[in-house]
Design a protein around this motif. Structure first.
Motif, PDB file in Angstrom:
ATOM      1  N   ASN A   1       0.856  -1.185   0.000  1.00 52.03           N
ATOM      2  CA  ASN A   1       0.000   0.000   0.000  1.00 52.03           C
ATOM      3  C   ASN A   1       0.892   1.234   0.000  1.00 52.03           C
TER       4      ASN A   1
ATOM      5  N   LEU B   1       0.003   4.466   2.199  1.00 48.03           N
ATOM      6  CA  LEU B   1       0.227   4.359   3.638  1.00 48.03           C
ATOM      7  C   LEU B   1       1.685   4.654   3.990  1.00 48.03           C
TER       8      LEU B   1
ATOM      9  N   THR C   1       2.854   7.743   6.636  1.00 43.11           N
ATOM     10  CA  THR C   1       3.363   7.379   7.969  1.00 43.11           C
ATOM     11  C   THR C   1       4.855   7.612   8.163  1.00 43.11           C
TER      12      THR C   1
ATOM     13  N   GLN D   1       1.909  -2.013   4.688  1.00 41.67           N
ATOM     14  CA  GLN D   1       0.682  -2.821   4.627  1.00 41.67           C
ATOM     15  C   GLN D   1       0.734  -3.618   3.329  1.00 41.67           C
TER      16      GLN D   1
END
Length: 796
Positions: free
Chosen positions: A577, A580, A584, A626
């Protein structure tokens, strides 16, 4: 007449005598020793009862709901909603490959059907294998109208291993025309594959029959070429075939035999007599000139995916002439770029650069993806049909569509969904020329991604390779044919990429394992080693297209070290992913006294060994990963649990040596910092709605990632970082590669990498343009790697 000219004419006459009657015979038996010619076609015997066909239809609907339609006695029909229950819906949904039903509908919610209402007052218990085993008024006995057509809503969860679902069939009567082929009439063409020009023949009973060319059109040719895997038709030189037929007719109709004054045959007459005796095909032709054709009229529109879907007029047994012109239909097809290596064509077709297929096990199949604004996305399966699928197949250099698939049958995409309710007419040059509906987030999810299986030309690639010694037809030692000799392949350097090519060449799907030691398989008939040094990119259609030694040279030439494969029709597909990661990312200065376990697992840069432990710190680039499994099989570690290694410091088992690489690269691709993630715990962190978790690491549990689930490595766990202590401020590329050593088979390795533009000022860090490896166009990828500041490694 001089002797040389006489000999030339005699040779040409004999060539025609042998060749043309054989080419134009009505039936070419598949086994000449046992087959007997028949002068008149007769219907084939009725087939054995087949499993009842069920499909979902209507509009508007999702792929797991719709009006129920049944195929019975050669006709599609509906079910009346009288006395309909959820138990009926359970039986029907299970038949369609869904685990259960969540509801049912009445009063033609998905629109009114057509044709027969096959069943009424149906009463199932819920456990029947098919709706035909439930109580009802009987087939075709109904007092309903189509205003009462019943529908079902199935739970969007597939029965594991169920494959006969979400396929849109051609719906043609194949009892009329089963199979079509091209038979080349020029000797040289017979040796080249694919066959692109020749007489059109249809399989009939135990042999092949021809079609009269009276009224034959380019639209008919387009349909036949599409069936045979070719995107386009070409003009054929009919005069050439007419001249050959005329000359052959003149030769075979000569009434007299030349005899010398002494009563002996002349050399020319002897040659003709000998050719008659040795050519049963010629006699067959002479006997059957009046009954040469199975079909004498074909009227395709050009959009059909099978000849049997066209209006056909069969030859009548008592007709005085089966074909007014007496010529069989001859066509010529244009092969796609993948299949032109032996065709001798100078002009190659251009295929689309903004449409592609992903996730397919075989050439010419996969999830349909389209390019918009330099970003690849998918197509929703609402109203997806064979006409639209055929447009995609042809623009990619294949033939017409063999199957249109719905419900993400070729795995789910990860990018945007661009198209919904595609309504191609079948003649469009590209899917982009077809009417579509705009997408909203409520319309479609990736669980509804459309896919295709295209017709591809026969290349005969499977004839030069075989697998033997295994426990099933999907595994064994690789034996290849080099010249006239069969033998094994050296396993030195044998990897998943080479094994993938073998499984693809044999039509067995993907390689689950590349075997380098085959001592545990049957070795009673092991052959000599005939190939070594094999190195493939993984995209080849045959092992012979890979690099290999000209002369066999193998370090371990013993039979037990022959290369082997284990193939599977499905495989996993891991994708990171990317958004993400971008959301982050941050920097942490972590004290050395908190990094002992990480150092033991080799998760710090080399300079950490020279640090003054336990004092000081390391600067870590941290982010969350992820990892989704969007394939069609669970992702499992290559090593069995018996060989997992217990890591006491972190308190977990390692099931793979390296699961992920984390690298920071400068403009010329050199690593300036790196990290890696050992697969300490492969498990299902979360799943899509309706899919249950299957893998959990606790208590020495099974490790893996289920289809439709993902494993989350949070930013705050050990080794989920890159040690950038020694990195200077500047612009970089951040790269993450999952399964970097190809230890576990996947259906697609091109999406295993993720890249981000990275800006570091010595105190803070920014990621932008994060994307998986195959998400952008080639042009956009070039721009990504050369954005301002990247080349001079300075912050812009």
């Amino acid at each position: 007449m001089d002797k040389s000219r006489y000999k030339q004419q005699l040779a040409f006459s004999l060539l025609l005598w042998f060749w043309l009657p054989y080419c134009l015979t009505q039936t070419t038996p598949s086994n000449t020793a046992t087959s007997k010619p028949t002068s008149t076609p007769t219907p084939s015997p009725s087939p054995r009862p087949e499993r009842l066909k069920v499909r979902l239809a209507g509009y508007p609907r999702k792929h797991n709901e719709g009006r129920i339609e049944l195929f019975y006695k050669g006709e599609w029909g509906t079910i009346c909603d009288d006395d309909f229950t959820i138990a009926n819906a359970h039986v029907l949904c299970h038949h369609l490959g869904f685990v259960s039903a969540t509801g049912w509908t009445h009063s033609a919610k998905y629109g009114k059907g057509q044709g027969k209402i096959w069943l009424d007052n149906v009463q199932c218990h819920g456990g029947e294998k098919s709706i035909e085993f439930c109580k009802s008024r009987g087939w075709g006995n109904s007092d309903c109208t189509h205003d009462e057509d019943a529908g079902v809503v199935c739970k969007d969860e597939r029965i594991p291993g169920f494959v006969d679902s979400n396929v849109i069939d051609a719906q043609v009567d194949e009892n009329k025309v089963e199979e079509v082929r091209l038979r080349p009439v020029v000797g040289v063409a017979k040796k080249k594959l694919p066959i692109t020009e020749g007489v059109v023949e249809v399989k009939y009973k135990d042999g092949w029959a021809q079609i009269c060319d009276a009224g034959w059109t380019a639209k008919n040719t387009r349909v036949v070429c599409g069936m045979l895997g070719f995107p386009h038709e070409r003009k054929v030189n009919k005069n050439f075939y007419k001249r050959l037929k005329k000359r052959a007719a003149e030769k075979v109709s000569r009434p007299k035999v030349n005899v010398s004054a002494g009563g002996r045959q002349t050399p020319k007459a002897k040659a003709i007599t000998k050719s008659k005796q040795s050519s049963p095909g010629k006699r067959l032709y002479l006997e059957r000139q009046k009954n040469n054709f199975l079909l004498h009229s074909v009227a395709c529109t050009g959009t059909e995916v099978h000849l049997a879907a066209c209006p056909l007029e069969f030859n009548k047994p008592n007709a005085t002439s089966s074909c007014a012109g007496g010529m069989p239909a001859v066509i010529s097809c244009m092969p796609g770029p993948l299949f032109m290596q032996n065709s001798g064509l100078k002009k190659k077709l251009k295929i689309s650069t903004n449409v592609r297929l992903k996730g397919g096990a075989k050439v010419g199949e996969g999830r349909v993806e389209v390019l918009k604004d330099n970003v690849w996305g998918t197509v929703c399966d609402d109203r997806w049909n064979l006409l639209s699928a055929s447009v995609v197949c042809r623009e990619l250099g294949f033939g017409s569509a063999k199957e249109a698939l719905t419900g993400a049958r070729m795995g789910q995409g990860m990018g945007p969904i661009y198209m919904n309710e595609v309504k191609c007419l079948g003649q469009e040059r590209s899917i982009w020329d077809c009417p579509v509906k705009n997408i909203t987030s409520e319309n479609c999810q990736h669980s509804e991604d459309a896919a295709v299986r295209c017709n591809v030309p026969y290349m005969g690639l499977e004839t030069s390779i075989r697998i033997v010694g295994g426990r099933s037809s999907y595994e064994g030692r690789v034996e290849v044919q080099v010249g006239s000799k069969w033998g094994t392949v050296c396993s030195t350097g044998w990897t998943t990429k080479e094994a993938m090519v073998v499984c693809r060449q044999l039509g067995l799907g993907y390689s689950m394992h590349a075997i380098t030691e085959t001592w545990y398989w049957d070795s009673s008939n092991v052959t000599d080693m005939v190939m070594s040094g094999v190195k493939c990119t993984g995209n080849e259609m045959a092992l012979s297209q890979c690099q290999y030694h000209k002369t066999v040279s193998c370090q371990r030439a013993a039979a037990k070290f022959a290369a082997g494969v284990i193939c599977s029709e499905t495989a996993s597909d891991l994708v990171l992913n990317a958004s993400l990661v971008e959301q982050t990312v941050y920097i942490e200065d972590r004290p050395l006294h908190m990094l002992y376990c990480a150092a033991e697992e080799d998760c710090l840069s080399k300079s950490a060994a020279k640090a003054n432990w336990p004092y000081g710190h390391r600067r870590l680039l941290r982010f969350s990963s992820q990892i989704h499994n969007i394939g069609r099989a669970d992702f499992k570690p290559k090593a069995g649990r018996h060989s997992w290694v217990w890591h006491a410091c972190h308190g977990h088992y390692h099931s793979m040596d390296i699961f992920t690489h984390y690298d920071l690269l400068n403009a010329n691709g050199t690593k300036v910092a790196e990290g890696h993630k050992a697969s300490f715990c492969l498990e299902d962190t979360d799943c899509q709605e309706g899919i249950s978790k299957r893998y959990e690491c606790a208590n020495f549990g099974d490790q893996g990632i289920t289809v439709g689930c993902w494993d989350l490595y949070r930013h705050d766990i050990d080794c989920q970082w890159i040690d950038i202590t020694d990195v200077k401020p500047g612009n970089y590329i951040m790269q993450v590669v999952i399964n970097p050593n190809y230890e576990v088979a996947e259906s697609d390795f091109t999406n295993n990498a993720m890249k981000c533009n990275c800006k570091y000022d010595g105190h803070r860090i920014w990621f932008h343009n994060c994307h998986i490896g195959d998400a952008l166009s080639e042009e956009a990828e070039r721009r990504f790697e050369k954005y301002p500041g990247q080349l001079n490694n300075k912050i812009s």
